[in-house]
Design a protein around this motif. Structure first.
Motif, mmCIF file in Angstrom:
data_model
loop_
_atom_site.group_PDB
_atom_site.id
_atom_site.type_symbol
_atom_site.label_atom_id
_atom_site.label_comp_id
_atom_site.label_asym_id
_atom_site.label_seq_id
_atom_site.Cartn_x
_atom_site.Cartn_y
_atom_site.Cartn_z
ATOM 1 N N ARG A 146 0.797 -1.226 0.000
ATOM 2 C CA ARG A 146 0.000 0.000 0.000
ATOM 3 C C ARG A 146 0.830 1.277 0.000
ATOM 4 N N ALA A 147 1.912 1.329 0.742
ATOM 5 C CA ALA A 147 2.716 2.554 0.823
ATOM 6 C C ALA A 147 3.293 2.908 -0.548
ATOM 7 N N GLU A 148 3.860 1.936 -1.215
ATOM 8 C CA GLU A 148 4.437 2.189 -2.541
ATOM 9 C C GLU A 148 3.356 2.578 -3.545
ATOM 10 N N MET A 149 2.209 1.923 -3.479
ATOM 11 C CA MET A 149 1.121 2.225 -4.398
ATOM 12 C C MET A 149 0.586 3.639 -4.163
ATOM 13 N N LYS A 150 0.491 4.030 -2.911
ATOM 14 C CA LYS A 150 -0.014 5.362 -2.592
ATOM 15 C C LYS A 150 0.914 6.443 -3.125
ATOM 16 N N GLN A 151 2.207 6.224 -3.009
ATOM 17 C CA GLN A 151 3.164 7.193 -3.534
ATOM 18 C C GLN A 151 3.096 7.244 -5.059
ATOM 19 N N ALA A 152 2.932 6.090 -5.679
ATOM 20 C CA ALA A 152 2.838 6.048 -7.144
ATOM 21 C C ALA A 152 1.601 6.789 -7.634
ATOM 22 N N LEU A 153 0.509 6.684 -6.914
ATOM 23 C CA LEU A 153 -0.711 7.393 -7.294
ATOM 24 C C LEU A 153 -0.541 8.898 -7.137
ATOM 25 N N ALA A 154 0.164 9.296 -6.102
ATOM 26 C CA ALA A 154 0.401 10.728 -5.909
ATOM 27 C C ALA A 154 1.306 11.283 -7.012
ATOM 28 N N ASP A 155 2.288 10.500 -7.416
ATOM 29 C CA ASP A 155 3.211 10.944 -8.467
ATOM 30 C C ASP A 155 2.555 10.965 -9.843
ATOM 31 N N SER A 156 1.496 10.187 -10.012
ATOM 32 C CA SER A 156 0.861 10.080 -11.327
ATOM 33 C C SER A 156 -0.258 11.091 -11.526
ATOM 34 N N THR A 157 -0.391 12.019 -10.625
ATOM 35 C CA THR A 157 -1.450 13.034 -10.691
ATOM 36 C C THR A 157 -2.821 12.399 -10.935
ATOM 37 N N LEU A 158 -3.144 11.436 -10.067
ATOM 38 C CA LEU A 158 -4.471 10.816 -10.114
ATOM 39 C C LEU A 158 -5.536 11.874 -9.867
ATOM 40 N N ARG A 159 -6.556 11.887 -10.702
ATOM 41 C CA ARG A 159 -7.633 12.867 -10.527
ATOM 42 C C ARG A 159 -8.637 12.413 -9.467
ATOM 43 N N HIS A 160 -9.209 11.251 -9.655
ATOM 44 C CA HIS A 160 -10.179 10.744 -8.689
ATOM 45 C C HIS A 160 -10.457 9.274 -8.956
ATOM 46 N N ARG A 173 -19.372 -10.977 -3.524
ATOM 47 C CA ARG A 173 -19.199 -9.532 -3.366
ATOM 48 C C ARG A 173 -18.369 -9.013 -4.526
ATOM 49 N N THR A 174 -18.884 -8.000 -5.182
ATOM 50 C CA THR A 174 -18.224 -7.411 -6.344
ATOM 51 C C THR A 174 -17.914 -5.949 -6.064
ATOM 52 N N SER A 175 -16.757 -5.505 -6.499
ATOM 53 C CA SER A 175 -16.428 -4.085 -6.431
ATOM 54 C C SER A 175 -15.801 -3.672 -7.753
ATOM 55 N N VAL A 176 -16.150 -2.475 -8.198
ATOM 56 C CA VAL A 176 -15.604 -1.905 -9.421
ATOM 57 C C VAL A 176 -15.042 -0.535 -9.080
ATOM 58 N N HIS A 177 -13.767 -0.335 -9.368
ATOM 59 C CA HIS A 177 -13.104 0.949 -9.136
ATOM 60 C C HIS A 177 -12.571 1.485 -10.455
ATOM 61 N N LEU A 178 -12.891 2.732 -10.741
ATOM 62 C CA LEU A 178 -12.384 3.393 -11.935
ATOM 63 C C LEU A 178 -11.435 4.505 -11.512
ATOM 64 N N LEU A 179 -10.169 4.370 -11.883
ATOM 65 C CA LEU A 179 -9.147 5.359 -11.552
ATOM 66 C C LEU A 179 -8.905 6.220 -12.792
ATOM 67 N N ARG A 180 -9.157 7.503 -12.649
ATOM 68 C CA ARG A 180 -8.959 8.399 -13.779
ATOM 69 C C ARG A 180 -7.716 9.252 -13.530
ATOM 70 N N PHE A 181 -6.794 9.196 -14.490
ATOM 71 C CA PHE A 181 -5.513 9.888 -14.372
ATOM 72 C C PHE A 181 -5.506 11.151 -15.249
ATOM 73 N N ALA A 182 -4.450 11.942 -15.099
ATOM 74 C CA ALA A 182 -4.338 13.180 -15.861
ATOM 75 C C ALA A 182 -4.108 12.917 -17.336
ATOM 76 N N SER A 183 -3.572 11.743 -17.669
ATOM 77 C CA SER A 183 -3.330 11.407 -19.069
ATOM 78 C C SER A 183 -3.231 9.901 -19.214
ATOM 79 N N VAL A 184 -3.289 9.449 -20.466
ATOM 80 C CA VAL A 184 -3.164 8.020 -20.732
ATOM 81 C C VAL A 184 -1.765 7.523 -20.360
ATOM 82 N N ALA A 185 -0.774 8.381 -20.474
ATOM 83 C CA ALA A 185 0.588 7.979 -20.136
ATOM 84 C C ALA A 185 0.716 7.647 -18.656
ATOM 85 N N TYR A 186 0.103 8.460 -17.797
ATOM 86 C CA TYR A 186 0.148 8.179 -16.365
ATOM 87 C C TYR A 186 -0.618 6.903 -16.021
#
Length: 283
Positions: A146-160, A173-186
């Motif tokens: 989790r720590a490494e992933m959290k830092q990677a998300l902060a560096d990738s300018t995750l929007r929401h 139990r099903t969960s769906v998460h959509l991560l939208r980034f600042a660009s396709v590259a991130y």
């Protein structure tokens, strides 16, 4: 008409003198009538049976397969989802993979791109199609990642992150998460380096919480949605009380995570159905 009724006057011969043996001619018409009645009855029976058989065949042909006793098709395990529709776009905004959208950006509200819960499912009131925190998303993974992933998300300018979760009557139990980034590259960088451990890596660098080993699922090869890519996995035995299945869908600036857990074993059919539908919504 009987044989006697068809004879002419010239055919009549005077009766001979009485003899000891009784005459048999009067019995012949009765026997003929009995034979004719028997033939008539059997003919009528055949006609009736034929008519009933034809009528039954026509009746079965006219029914839906599900309406014929013994012929109903059993469910193959798929869930019943509401009719899916792509959300409306802002004026003059293209679809994510149109020729006029080189950045592969989803201009629709990412929350409207979440797959709805299937019919009969109980939706998690805390994860019902809105935005969720980064920590809520990371709770799906092992603590050691989790720590490494959290830092990677902060560096990738995750929007929401938008999410929806539900539980079906069979306990899945099903969960769906959509991560939208600042660009396709991130988005691609996060997927390739943080989740997979490097571009082109077959394995996974991060695993869902409690998962030690996994097997890659090949069903995603059959998903044909333009410019998207899906990878799916399931937890390898031995596992605990529940088994986990999960998948990633890369679609431009958005990355989807679909997870399913179920006591005794997560079922393949609803998982594949859910991943495929979410992939289509993102395409």
């Amino acid at each position: 008409m009987t044989e006697q009724q068809t004879m002419t006057v010239a055919d009549v011969v005077p009766a001979p003198e009485p003899v000891a043996e009784p005459a048999l001619s009067p019995a012949a018409p009765r026997r003929s009538r009995r034979v004719l009645w028997a033939v008539a009855r059997w003919t009528a029976a055949v006609v009736v049976c034929g008519g009933v058989g034809a009528g039954t065949a026509m009746g079965i042909t006219a029914l839906d397969r599900e309406d014929v006793p013994g012929l109903a098709t059993e469910s193959d395990g798929r869930w019943e989802y509401p009719r899916l529709r792509l959300p409306a776009l802002p004026v003059d905004r293209p679809r994510p993979f149109g020729d006029d959208n080189e950045g592969e950006i989803h201009h629709a509200d990412v929350r409207q791109l979440l797959l709805p819960a299937p019919v009969g499912a109980t939706v998690d009131p805390k994860t019902n199609g809105g935005f969720v925190s980064t920590d809520a998303y990371l709770s799906l993974y092992g603590k050691e990642y989790r720590a490494e992933m959290k830092q990677a998300l902060a560096d990738s300018t995750l929007r929401h992150i938008a999410a929806r979760a539900w539980t079906t009557p069979d306990g899945t139990r099903t969960s769906v998460h959509l991560l939208r980034f600042a660009s396709v590259a991130y988005a691609q960088q996060y997927h390739d380096e943080t989740l997979r451990g490097g571009y082109g890596t077959v394995g996974l660098k991060t695993l869902p919480d409690g998962v030690d080993g996994f097997v890659m699922d090949s069903f995603t090869e059959g998903i044909k949605v333009r410019d998207t890519k899906a990878d799916a996995f399931w937890e390898r035995k031995p596992y605990g009380p529940e088994q986990v299945r999960w998948a990633y869908v890369q679609a431009g600036d958005t990355l989807a995570l679909v997870t399913q857990t179920r006591k005794g074993g997560a079922l393949a059919v609803p998982f594949q159905q859910t991943v495929t539908l979410q992939n289509q919504l993102l395409g």
